[in-house]
Scaffold this motif. Structure first.
Motif, PDB file in Angstrom:
ATOM      1  N   GLY A 215       2.936   8.304  -7.368  1.00 32.72           N
ATOM      2  CA  GLY A 215       2.570   9.857  -7.418  1.00 32.72           C
ATOM      3  C   GLY A 215       3.325  10.476  -8.634  1.00 32.72           C
ATOM      4  N   LYS A 216       4.594   9.826  -8.967  1.00 30.04           N
ATOM      5  CA  LYS A 216       5.302  10.339 -10.148  1.00 30.04           C
ATOM      6  C   LYS A 216       4.589   9.918 -11.376  1.00 30.04           C
ATOM      7  CE  LYS A 216      10.070  10.646  -8.245  1.00 30.04           C
ATOM      8  NZ  LYS A 216      11.271   9.880  -8.240  1.00 30.04           N
ATOM      9  N   TRP A 217       3.969   8.788 -11.426  1.00 25.21           N
ATOM     10  CA  TRP A 217       3.424   8.402 -12.690  1.00 25.21           C
ATOM     11  C   TRP A 217       1.990   9.116 -12.966  1.00 25.21           C
ATOM     12  CZ3 TRP A 217       1.831   2.451 -13.075  1.00 25.21           C
ATOM     13  CH2 TRP A 217       1.731   2.033 -14.307  1.00 25.21           C
ATOM     14  N   LEU A 218       1.339   9.694 -11.798  1.00 27.47           N
ATOM     15  CA  LEU A 218       0.188  10.513 -12.066  1.00 27.47           C
ATOM     16  C   LEU A 218       0.642  11.888 -12.614  1.00 27.47           C
ATOM     17  CD1 LEU A 218      -1.697   9.506  -8.725  1.00 27.47           C
ATOM     18  CD2 LEU A 218      -2.646   8.915 -11.126  1.00 27.47           C
ATOM     19  N   GLU A 219       1.743  12.191 -12.154  1.00 23.80           N
ATOM     20  CA  GLU A 219       2.319  13.553 -12.470  1.00 23.80           C
ATOM     21  C   GLU A 219       2.572  13.548 -14.115  1.00 23.80           C
ATOM     22  OE1 GLU A 219       4.385  14.872  -8.530  1.00 23.80           O
ATOM     23  OE2 GLU A 219       5.733  14.698 -10.315  1.00 23.80           O
ATOM     24  N   ARG A 247      -6.952   8.527 -19.265  1.00 23.51           N
ATOM     25  CA  ARG A 247      -7.938   8.726 -17.994  1.00 23.51           C
ATOM     26  C   ARG A 247      -8.196   7.191 -17.292  1.00 23.51           C
ATOM     27  NH1 ARG A 247     -12.617   7.265 -16.571  1.00 23.51           N
ATOM     28  NH2 ARG A 247     -12.918   5.915 -18.311  1.00 23.51           N
ATOM     29  N   GLN A 248      -8.197   6.269 -18.072  1.00 26.26           N
ATOM     30  CA  GLN A 248      -8.406   4.569 -17.456  1.00 26.26           C
ATOM     31  C   GLN A 248      -7.173   4.482 -16.565  1.00 26.26           C
ATOM     32  OE1 GLN A 248      -8.736   1.431 -20.016  1.00 26.26           O
ATOM     33  NE2 GLN A 248     -10.592   1.976 -20.812  1.00 26.26           N
ATOM     34  N   THR A 249      -6.015   4.942 -17.049  1.00 34.33           N
ATOM     35  CA  THR A 249      -4.910   4.615 -16.270  1.00 34.33           C
ATOM     36  C   THR A 249      -4.756   5.372 -14.905  1.00 34.33           C
ATOM     37  OG1 THR A 249      -3.621   3.967 -18.199  1.00 34.33           O
ATOM     38  CG2 THR A 249      -2.430   4.309 -16.528  1.00 34.33           C
ATOM     39  N   ARG A 250      -5.235   6.494 -15.232  1.00 33.91           N
ATOM     40  CA  ARG A 250      -5.087   7.589 -13.898  1.00 33.91           C
ATOM     41  C   ARG A 250      -6.171   7.241 -12.872  1.00 33.91           C
ATOM     42  NH1 ARG A 250      -6.300  12.423 -16.100  1.00 33.91           N
ATOM     43  NH2 ARG A 250      -4.352  13.382 -16.295  1.00 33.91           N
ATOM     44  N   GLU A 251      -7.330   6.816 -13.485  1.00 34.66           N
ATOM     45  CA  GLU A 251      -8.499   6.517 -12.384  1.00 34.66           C
ATOM     46  C   GLU A 251      -8.123   5.056 -11.739  1.00 34.66           C
ATOM     47  OE1 GLU A 251     -13.378   6.390 -12.734  1.00 34.66           O
ATOM     48  OE2 GLU A 251     -12.166   5.246 -14.112  1.00 34.66           O
ATOM     49  N   TYR A 252      -7.643   4.245 -12.199  1.00 34.72           N
ATOM     50  CA  TYR A 252      -7.093   2.931 -11.654  1.00 34.72           C
ATOM     51  C   TYR A 252      -6.269   3.023 -10.611  1.00 34.72           C
ATOM     52  CZ  TYR A 252      -5.518  -1.749 -10.868  1.00 34.72           C
ATOM     53  OH  TYR A 252      -5.121  -2.997 -10.438  1.00 34.72           O
ATOM     54  N   LEU A 253      -5.046   3.856 -10.961  1.00 30.73           N
ATOM     55  CA  LEU A 253      -3.911   4.439 -10.052  1.00 30.73           C
ATOM     56  C   LEU A 253      -4.303   5.099  -8.919  1.00 30.73           C
ATOM     57  CD1 LEU A 253      -1.036   5.121 -12.707  1.00 30.73           C
ATOM     58  CD2 LEU A 253      -1.373   2.873 -11.293  1.00 30.73           C
ATOM     59  N   LYS A 258      -5.642   4.797  -3.275  1.00 33.69           N
ATOM     60  CA  LYS A 258      -6.559   5.189  -2.060  1.00 33.69           C
ATOM     61  C   LYS A 258      -6.969   3.893  -1.199  1.00 33.69           C
ATOM     62  CE  LYS A 258     -10.666   7.821  -0.975  1.00 33.69           C
ATOM     63  NZ  LYS A 258     -10.707   7.060   0.307  1.00 33.69           N
ATOM     64  N   VAL A 259      -7.047   2.697  -1.904  1.00 37.32           N
ATOM     65  CA  VAL A 259      -7.633   1.507  -1.350  1.00 37.32           C
ATOM     66  C   VAL A 259      -6.622   1.121  -0.486  1.00 37.32           C
ATOM     67  CG1 VAL A 259      -7.033  -0.303  -3.020  1.00 37.32           C
ATOM     68  CG2 VAL A 259      -9.167  -0.542  -1.780  1.00 37.32           C
ATOM     69  N   LEU A 260      -5.252   1.310  -0.889  1.00 40.27           N
ATOM     70  CA  LEU A 260      -4.317   0.613   0.026  1.00 40.27           C
ATOM     71  C   LEU A 260      -4.033   1.418   1.424  1.00 40.27           C
ATOM     72  CD1 LEU A 260      -1.611  -0.788  -2.512  1.00 40.27           C
ATOM     73  CD2 LEU A 260      -3.414  -1.899  -1.479  1.00 40.27           C
ATOM     74  N   GLU A 261      -4.026   2.773   0.994  1.00 39.12           N
ATOM     75  CA  GLU A 261      -4.283   3.733   2.091  1.00 39.12           C
ATOM     76  C   GLU A 261      -5.206   3.734   3.187  1.00 39.12           C
ATOM     77  OE1 GLU A 261      -1.145   7.224   0.421  1.00 39.12           O
ATOM     78  OE2 GLU A 261      -3.369   7.800   0.474  1.00 39.12           O
ATOM     79  N   ASP A 262      -6.369   3.441   2.661  1.00 36.83           N
ATOM     80  CA  ASP A 262      -7.481   3.282   3.516  1.00 36.83           C
ATOM     81  C   ASP A 262      -7.245   1.956   4.386  1.00 36.83           C
ATOM     82  OD1 ASP A 262      -8.475   5.629   2.617  1.00 36.83           O
ATOM     83  OD2 ASP A 262     -10.034   4.862   1.394  1.00 36.83           O
ATOM     84  N   ALA A 263      -6.856   0.846   3.964  1.00 39.01           N
ATOM     85  CA  ALA A 263      -6.634  -0.529   4.417  1.00 39.01           C
ATOM     86  C   ALA A 263      -5.587  -0.355   5.345  1.00 39.01           C
ATOM     87  CB  ALA A 263      -6.288  -1.440   3.298  1.00 39.01           C
ATOM     88  N   ALA A 264      -4.623   0.402   5.173  1.00 33.42           N
ATOM     89  CA  ALA A 264      -3.666   0.532   6.135  1.00 33.42           C
ATOM     90  C   ALA A 264      -4.076   1.300   7.306  1.00 33.42           C
ATOM     91  CB  ALA A 264      -2.390   1.386   5.646  1.00 33.42           C
ATOM     92  N   ASP A 265      -4.817   2.346   7.060  1.00 31.97           N
ATOM     93  CA  ASP A 265      -5.556   3.028   8.188  1.00 31.97           C
ATOM     94  C   ASP A 265      -6.355   2.175   9.126  1.00 31.97           C
ATOM     95  OD1 ASP A 265      -4.242   5.614   7.563  1.00 31.97           O
ATOM     96  OD2 ASP A 265      -5.858   6.182   6.222  1.00 31.97           O
ATOM     97  N   GLN A 266      -7.117   1.075   8.278  1.00 32.11           N
ATOM     98  CA  GLN A 266      -8.119   0.490   9.106  1.00 32.11           C
ATOM     99  C   GLN A 266      -7.250  -0.759   9.712  1.00 32.11           C
ATOM    100  OE1 GLN A 266     -10.800  -0.756   6.111  1.00 32.11           O
ATOM    101  NE2 GLN A 266     -11.102   1.467   5.544  1.00 32.11           N
ATOM    102  N   GLY A 267      -6.058  -0.856   9.673  1.00 30.23           N
ATOM    103  CA  GLY A 267      -5.292  -1.715  10.115  1.00 30.23           C
ATOM    104  C   GLY A 267      -5.172  -3.055   9.422  1.00 30.23           C
ATOM    105  N   LEU A 268      -5.668  -3.443   8.392  1.00 36.26           N
ATOM    106  CA  LEU A 268      -5.882  -4.821   7.599  1.00 36.26           C
ATOM    107  C   LEU A 268      -4.375  -5.211   7.351  1.00 36.26           C
ATOM    108  CD1 LEU A 268      -8.605  -4.196   4.736  1.00 36.26           C
ATOM    109  CD2 LEU A 268      -8.791  -4.575   7.325  1.00 36.26           C
ATOM    110  N   GLU A 269      -4.434  -6.726   7.349  1.00 35.44           N
ATOM    111  CA  GLU A 269      -3.421  -7.489   6.955  1.00 35.44           C
ATOM    112  C   GLU A 269      -3.306  -7.406   5.331  1.00 35.44           C
ATOM    113  OE1 GLU A 269      -1.311  -9.080   9.149  1.00 35.44           O
ATOM    114  OE2 GLU A 269      -2.329  -8.237  11.033  1.00 35.44           O
TER     115      GLU A 269
END
Ligand SMILES: [Zn+2]
Length: 317
Positions: A215-219, A247-253, A258-269
């Protein structure tokens, strides 16, 4: 009797070769001029290895009438000494100061080669090098071996606590940021328009996240994008004259979170998350597979902790 003799001569040969091998290690640093008075040493886009000796980083220097400003000193004493020798071949002027952008080992372990010159860093960076520097040094020794011989941690002695200063004919602006590390210093040379962005910005290489607060990095990236620069020197990867590295750094972060939050929502290991397929648009980034897995390791526990209360709430409902 023949066998012991052959064995002995083999041992003698090894003993003769060993020191020569250690002495022959060289980063072969070549300064590249990127703007008036301004040079960089560009490292590879790889991860630390026995082959690259930790030379995966961009360091630089600015020549002013008051001496040379060195920006980051590389991963080892050997690198620092080679850097100082290479600077001496470009200019006879003394080192005015060293500025360390943040406390990761590839950026400050060459400090001891610049003894006699003041070393500056943000106060948080100084504290972090003091407390974690030795462990980082030992860890890098494990990763790149003999390249680190003789490397000792030199803690910066001068605190960057102002927004800028005039050194010779160069006006420097210090930009204190956060997010990639606990403290990140970007340096804009207002005279040439060169922005030394440190590891806030990666170009064509996956960002690293061992101390990241995304979050701080994106700011911070938003803040960097507001700056009127002509050329950006990323911490890793090639220099570039526009916003592409930001742009590249922001897009990747943004994708990573998002991928980690979605994975947590889906209950992935965690292991399932590590094995997810990466989007094609990131596959051209150097070291992305390994860096992604390292980032899962760094960021997953915190994301799960953040998501957990919601999961518990839902169960209660
Ligand atoms: Zn770095």
């Amino acid at each position: 009797m023949k066998r012991p003799l052959i064995f002995l001569s083999f041992i003698f040969c090894l003993l003769a070769i060993a020191p020569t091998f250690a002495e022959s290690l060289s980063y072969k640093l070549k300064p590249v001029k990127v703007a008036e008075d301004t040079y960089i040493f560009q490292g590879s886009k790889e991860h630390f290895s026995l082959e690259n000796g930790g030379n995966i980083v961009n360091t630089g220097f600015i020549i002013t009438k008051e001496g040379v400003i060195v920006i980051d000193t590389g991963p080892s004493a050997r690198y620092g000494h080679e850097m100082r020798n290479a600077i001496n071949e470009v200019t006879p002027l003394p080192i005015n100061r060293v500025i360390v952008t943040h406390h990761h080992p590839d950026h400050f372990l060459g400090n001891q080669a610049f003894s006699g010159a003041p070393i500056w860093a943000l106060p948080e960076t100084i504290a972090a090098i003091r407390s974690e520097g030795d462990a980082m040094n030992e860890n890098l020794y494990r990763l790149v071996g003999d390249w680190m011989l003789g490397t000792e941690v030199i803690v910066p002695g001068k605190s960057v606590n102002r927004s800028g200063e005039q050194i010779g004919e160069h006006r420097l602006r210090y930009i204190a940021l956060q997010g990639h590390d606990i403290a990140d210093l970007a340096i804009l040379d207002e005279t040439t328009g060169v922005l030394f962005a440190g590891d806030q910005v990666f170009m064509d290489r996956a960002p690293t996240t061992p101390h990241a607060d995304i979050g701080k990095w994106l700011e911070s990236l938003d803040q960097l994008e507001e700056i009127d620069f002509r050329l950006i020197v990323p911490g890793h990867g090639p220099v570039i004259g526009d916003n592409e590295a930001i742009r590249q750094t922001r897009e990747y972060l943004q994708w990573l979170v998002k991928v980690l939050e979605d994975a947590a929502d889906q209950g992935l290991e965690m292991t399932e998350v590590m094995n997810l397929d990466l989007p094609n648009k990131f596959k051209s980034l150097a070291t992305v597979e390994a860096e992604y897995r390292r980032s899962v390791h760094h960021l997953w526990p915190e994301i799960v902790k953040r998501k957990l209360p919601k999961a518990v709430d839902r169960r209660i409902d």
